[in-house]
Design an enzyme around this catalytic site. Structure first.
Site, PDB file in Angstrom:
ATOM      1  N   ASP A  11      81.665  32.023  55.025  1.00 47.65           N
ATOM      2  CA  ASP A  11      82.213  31.845  56.447  1.00 47.65           C
ATOM      3  C   ASP A  11      81.285  30.755  56.877  1.00 47.65           C
ATOM      4  OD1 ASP A  11      82.963  31.649  58.973  1.00 47.65           O
ATOM      5  OD2 ASP A  11      83.013  33.576  59.287  1.00 47.65           O
ATOM      6  N   ASP A 105      86.927  26.749  57.014  1.00 43.59           N
ATOM      7  CA  ASP A 105      85.653  27.325  56.986  1.00 43.59           C
ATOM      8  C   ASP A 105      85.633  28.665  56.280  1.00 43.59           C
ATOM      9  OD1 ASP A 105      86.830  28.255  59.579  1.00 43.59           O
ATOM     10  OD2 ASP A 105      84.635  28.465  60.244  1.00 43.59           O
ATOM     11  N   GLU A 106      86.448  29.256  55.878  1.00 46.77           N
ATOM     12  CA  GLU A 106      86.506  30.691  55.584  1.00 46.77           C
ATOM     13  C   GLU A 106      87.213  30.827  54.389  1.00 46.77           C
ATOM     14  OE1 GLU A 106      86.943  35.108  57.942  1.00 46.77           O
ATOM     15  OE2 GLU A 106      87.968  32.857  58.777  1.00 46.77           O
TER      16      GLU A 106
END
Length: 473
Positions: A11, A105-106
Site C-alpha cells: 500500500d 496504489d494497492e
C-alpha cells in the site's frame, strides 16, 4: 492455512498526496488534500499532516476546508499517478505471476506462486527490498504487510503505516487480531459494528469468543458466518490475477446544477468521446452504451442501449448516448453525467444498419450569464490548483491558485528548493499547460528496463538492522 507469511500486501502511503509533496518541495511536511475542489467535491487522499486535523478520504471538500483551512487543496494528476503505478506493478510482477491490483496504489502478491519466498525470513527480505526499490525508483514511501492470508496481510500493512513493514508470523493470527476493534475485519462497517457493540462485542476477541449461532442471529447467515470465520483468523481467499474490466466509463460532477438542455447534450457528447478514447486505448470495444444522470435531488438513473455488434467508434457511441439522454428529463438540473460502454470485446463488428437515423448535431449553447455558462467558463480556464505549467521565461511550475483574471504559479521542481511565487494574467501568452515533471529518472524513462529489478528469491541476511520490519508477537 499456509505455514509461511507468503501473501504480501503493498500500500503506497497517502499515494496522491505523497506524489504531490514529492513533486512540490514547498508542500513537504505540510497538509495536502487532493480531490474535487468545487462545492460538491470529495477528498480523494489527504496527507498525514492533514489527517491530524481530521481530514479523511471521501469527506466532502467543503468540510475538509473547515477542518483544515490552511491546507493545500489540489486537483488530481492521474497521468503522473498512473506512470508511477505502472512502475510499482512492474516490480510486483517480477515477484510472482499472481498479482491482484486493488487500485493504482494497492495490490496483493502471492510470493509462493513466484518462488520469491518460502520462509518467514525470505518473506521479510522480499518486503524490505521491495520497499527500498520502490523508494529508489519513484521517490515515494510504501508500506508492506506479510501474512499467511489476504485478510491478515492487509491488516498488517495498515499496522505498518506510514512507511514500514509488518509481518504476522503463522500461528499468531488470533493473538494479533484479538485487541483490534471489530472494524478491522473486512466487511464490518459502521452499521455492523454498532450491531455488535449493542450485543457487547467491541473487539475481534469478543467476536471470536461468541457463539456462531449468536452472530448468525445478529448479522444473518452469510455475513455472520464470514465475520465469525475472519475473527478466528481464517481466510481461504486466494490471490487472483487481475481480471479484465467489464466496462469502461467516464463521468463528471458539476459544481452547479446544469439546467441548460443544449449544454447537457454537449456534455454528454464530450463524455462519449472520452469514453471512446479510453476504449481504444485499452484495445477494446463494447455493445452496450450506458448514460448515467444524477439529478439535483441526488436521484440517479441510468439508461442503456445495446447495439447489434461491439464498437469503439466515437460517432456511434456519441449518437447512442444522444438518443439515451434525449429520453431523460433534465429540466430541473443535473449534478452528474456519465457515459459508459459494457459488454466488452477485443474486436469491432460495425453494422452500418444497426443504428437508427443519427440525431441532429448538438447545438452549441448560446452565450449567457447563467450558472451553467459560468461553470463551463471555469472548465475552459484550465488553471486549476496543482496542475503543471511552464513559463517561457521562468520554466516549470504549478498552479497555486487563480481568480479575477489572474493565475498564481509557484516555480519549482521535485529536485529544487521551494520555489518563488509569481502572478500572471490568465491569458499570458508565455504561460502554458505542461506535462507533469517526473519525480525520478525512472519515472521520466517509463518503459525502459531498470537495473534495480527484484530477484526471484532472497537470502535471509540481506537487510541491515535499521531496516528490520516489525513482526507480530
Amino acid at each position: 492455512m499456509r505455514h509461511a507469511p507468503t501473501i504480501l500486501h503493498l500500500d503506497m502511503d497517502a499515494f496522491y498526496a505523497s506524489v504531490e509533496q514529492a513533486s512540490k518541495p514547498s508542500l513537504r511536511g505540510k497538509p495536502v488534500i487532493v480531490g474535487g475542489l468545487g462545492p460538491r467535491g470529495v477528498v480523494a487522499t489527504a496527507s498525514y499532516e492533514a489527517r491530524v486535523f481530521g481530514v479523511r478520504s471521501a469527506m466532502p471538500t467543503a468540510m475538509a476546508r473547515r477542518s483544515c483551512p490552511h491546507g493545500a487543496y489540489l486537483v488530481p494528476r492521474f497521468t503522473l499517478y498512473r506512470r508511477i503505478s505502472e512502475i510499482v506493478m512492474e516490480r510486483l510482477a517480477e515477484l510472482s505471476p499472481l498479482v491482484e491490483p486493488l487500485s493504482l496504489d494497492e495490490a496483493f502478491v502471492d510470493l509462493a506462486a513466484g518462488g520469491a519466498a518460502q520462509t518467514v525470513e525470505e518473506a521479510r527480505g522480499v518486503g524490505q527490498l521491495l520497499r527500498r526499490t520502490i523508494l529508489e525508483e519513484t521517490g515515494l514511501p510504501a508500506s508492506v504487510g506479510l501474512a499467511a492470508t489476504k485478510m491478515l496481510a492487509k491488516i498488517a500493512s495498515e499496522e505498518a503505516k506510514p512507511d514500514g513493514i509488518f509481518l504476522v508470523e503463522p500461528g499468531t493470527e488470533r493473538e494479533v487480531l484479538a485487541p483490534m476493534p471489530v472494524r478491522a475485519l473486512p466487511g464490518v462497517g459502521p452499521t455492523t459494528a454498532e450491531t455488535l457493540r449493542r450485543a457487547g462485542m467491541q473487539t475481534v476477541a469478543d467476536v471470536a469468543g461468541a457463539e456462531r449461532a449468536e452472530l448468525l442471529r445478529l448479522l444473518g447467515t452469510a455475513h455472520g458466518t464470514a465475520v465469525h470465520t475472519m475473527a478466528r483468523g481464517v481466510d481461504e481467499r486466494p490471490v487472483v490475477a487481475e481480471r479484465e474490466s467489464k466496462s469502461v466509463s467516464v463521468e463528471d460532477t458539476y459544481d452547479e446544477d446544469v439546467t441548460d438542455r443544449s449544454l447537457v447534450v454537449l456534455k454528454i457528447a464530450r463524455l462519449a468521446d472520452r469514453c471512446a478514447e479510453r476504449l481504444r486505448a485499452a484495445g477494446r470495444s463494447g455493445r452496450t452504451v450506458v448514460v448515467k444522470v444524477r439529478r439535483h435531488d441526488f436521484s440517479t438513473l441510468t439508461r442503456s442501449e445495446t447495439l447489434r455488434g461491439p464498437t469503439d467508434d466515437p460517432v456511434v457511441i456519441r449518437e447512442a448516448a444522444a438518443r439515451l439522454i434525449a429520453a431523460v428529463d433534465t429540466g430541473s438540473g443535473v449534478r452528474l453525467l456519465g457515459v459508459g460502454v459494457s459488454g466488452l470485446a477485443d474486436f469491432t463488428q460495425e453494422d452500418l444498419f444497426a443504428q437508427s437515423a443519427p440525431p441532429p448535431e448538438p447545438e452549441t449553447p448560446q452565450e449567457s450569464e447563467g450558472p451553467a455558462h459560468r461553470a463551463e467558463a471555469r472548465e475552459r480556464s484550465g488553471w486549476l490548483p496543482g496542475l503543471d505549467v511552464r513559463h517561457e521565461r521562468y520554466g516549470p511550475g504549478w498552479v497555486q491558485g487563480s481568480g479575477v483574471g489572474r493565475v498564481t504559479v509557484r516555480f519549482e521542481t521535485p529536485s529544487s528548493p521551494p520555489g518563488r511565487v509569481r502572478t500572471f494574467p490568465v491569458d499570458d501568452e508565455e504561460l502554458s499547460p505542461a506535462e507533469p515533471y517526473p519525480l525520478t529518472d525512472r519515472v521520466a524513462g517509463l518503459g525502459q528496463s531498470s537495473p534495480a529489478s527484484l530477484p526471484k528469491s532472497l537470502s535471509s541476511g540481506g537487510s541491515s538492522p535499521r531496516e528490520e520490519g516489525r513482526s507480530s508477537p
